[in-house]
Design an enzyme around this catalytic site. Structure first.
Site, mmCIF file in Angstrom:
data_model
loop_
_atom_site.group_PDB
_atom_site.id
_atom_site.type_symbol
_atom_site.label_atom_id
_atom_site.label_comp_id
_atom_site.label_asym_id
_atom_site.label_seq_id
_atom_site.Cartn_x
_atom_site.Cartn_y
_atom_site.Cartn_z
ATOM 1 N N HIS A 53 0.821 -1.222 0.000
ATOM 2 C CA HIS A 53 0.000 0.000 0.000
ATOM 3 C C HIS A 53 0.853 1.270 0.000
ATOM 4 C CE1 HIS A 53 -3.650 -2.250 0.431
ATOM 5 N NE2 HIS A 53 -3.291 -2.775 1.582
ATOM 6 N N ASP A 94 -2.409 -10.511 -2.529
ATOM 7 C CA ASP A 94 -3.001 -10.087 -1.260
ATOM 8 C C ASP A 94 -4.492 -9.784 -1.493
ATOM 9 O OD1 ASP A 94 -1.963 -8.716 1.585
ATOM 10 O OD2 ASP A 94 -3.734 -7.703 0.772
ATOM 11 N N HIS A 134 -6.113 -7.289 -0.541
ATOM 12 C CA HIS A 134 -6.282 -5.864 -0.827
ATOM 13 C C HIS A 134 -5.495 -5.449 -2.066
ATOM 14 C CE1 HIS A 134 -6.726 -6.408 3.610
ATOM 15 N NE2 HIS A 134 -7.796 -5.644 3.415
ATOM 16 N N ASP A 183 -4.406 -12.994 3.224
ATOM 17 C CA ASP A 183 -5.657 -12.529 3.841
ATOM 18 C C ASP A 183 -6.874 -12.871 2.973
ATOM 19 O OD1 ASP A 183 -4.468 -10.678 2.141
ATOM 20 O OD2 ASP A 183 -4.606 -8.989 3.513
#
Ligand code: SP5
Ligand code: ZN
Length: 345
Positions: A163, A199, A201, A288
């Site tokens: 991120h 991931d 996200h 995740d």
């Protein structure tokens, strides 16, 4: 699989994070990397070595000098505001959104904390710089080992990185480990490198760093940002800009996505990766996507992670795995090591 383990990861230890107006315990905690290390030991998946430091110049290939300088000194500035701050994590609370200027660097520390961040869910702590810098070292070492002939490497570090952009932190990330690994491979002589981000996200930082370039193909499978963090990037119509047009591929998936739809998207990703003919692959390895993850809404099972590794091995590329998210600590070790073992078999 040669693992580089950042022994200083626990220097970053948030006390709590802000979630829906409340202070809650951090999901992104040292026990995560400890769990993966313990499982690696149990499964005996090759050597585990300590990375050596890389110069700040290497980090400046991805991050702006002023952001790095800010991050390195942030804790001391936080303490200078009030000695009692030693007992608290630093959180941003104000941001230069639309119509506000981000080109003038304020003197005020709180103002700069906002300038260099994207959310208030990412605590900055006394050891954040140390852990993030040694984590970046770890990722660059994992990339470099591919150049020395390793077929596959794993950068085991935290905080995660995908991120973080060229000049901001957020989403538990401070330095973009995967981007640093990819950039190092190019700087060491490769001409084309691909990053696959699995991931849960979207890797907004990685996408933004390489968005206008065609020497790094970025492909990401993630939860649709309409409903999930990072919300403001990761849509399917983001395909790159300028020379990078066509070299950014987002495959957003609906909440509730299970193995069947997820692996179908992985197939799309793999076809695009193969078409690009990269000389090496960097994998942003977040788990995740697991059914039991406390932050997420996909339903992959532990056995699915073996299949992910097998599919990625079939690409036949020198591959550096970089640890990202995954918050179901109990199953985290098994899920991560399943990917690595699946790749090796
Ligand atoms: C690297 C990575 O996986 N970063 C994820 C950042 C997610 N930040 C938003 C966290 C929102 C917390 N939601 C809690 C839901 C509890 N049921
Ligand atoms: Zn994640």
């Amino acid at each position: 699989m040669l693992t580089f383990y950042n022994e200083l990861h626990a220097q970053h230890r948030g006390r709590h994070e802000i979630f829906r107006g409340e202070m809650v315990p951090c999901f992104e905690k040292p026990e995560r990397a400890d769990a993966v290390l313990a499982e690696l030991g149990r499964r005996g998946l090759g050597s585990i070595v300590t990375p050596h430091g890389v110069p700040l110049m290497t980090l400046e290939r991805v991050h702006t000098p002023r952001y790095l300088q800010f991050l390195r000194g942030a804790w001391n500035e936080w303490l200078a505001l009030d000695p009692a701050n030693a007992g608290k994590d630093a959180f941003p609370a104000v941001w230069p959104v639309r119509t506000l200027r981000s080109d003038v660097e304020p003197d005020n520390f709180c103002a700069r904390l906002g300038l260099y961040s994207m959310d208030s869910g990412t605590p900055l702590t006394a050891g954040t710089w140390t852990a993030a810098k040694t984590g970046a070292d770890c990722a660059v070492n994992a990339a470099h080992a591919l150049r020395l002939g390793e077929r596959s490497t794993f950068a085991l570090t935290r905080p995660p990185g995908h991120h973080a952009g060229a000049d901001f932190f957020g989403g538990y990330c401070f330095l973009n480990n995967a981007a640093l690994a990819a950039q190092h491979l190019l700087d060491d002589g490769l001409r084309k490198v691909a990053i696959l981000d699995i991931d849960y996200h979207h890797g907004n930082g990685t996408q933004s760093i390489f968005y206008d370039r065609n020497d790094v193909l970025f492909v990401s499978l993630h939860a649709d940002p309409r409903g999930e963090y990072p919300f403001y990037l990761g849509h399917a119509d983001e395909t790159g800009a300028g020379a990078g047009l066509g070299y950014n591929v987002n495959l957003p998936l609906a909440a509730g996505t299970g193995a069947q739809a997820w692996f179908a998207a992985l197939e799309t990703a793999c076809l695009r990766l193969q078409m690009y003919q990269p000389e090496a692959l960097v994998v942003s390895l977040g788990v995740d996507t697991f059914a039991g993850d406390p932050l997420s809404r996909f339903t992959l099972q532990s056995a699915d992670y073996l299949r992910i590794g097998e599919r990625l091995a079939y690409l036949g590329l020198p591959t550096a795995f970089v640890f990202e998210g995954g918050y179901a600590v109990k199953e985290l070790g098994v899920n991560v090591v399943n990917v690595l073992e699946g790749f090796e078999t």
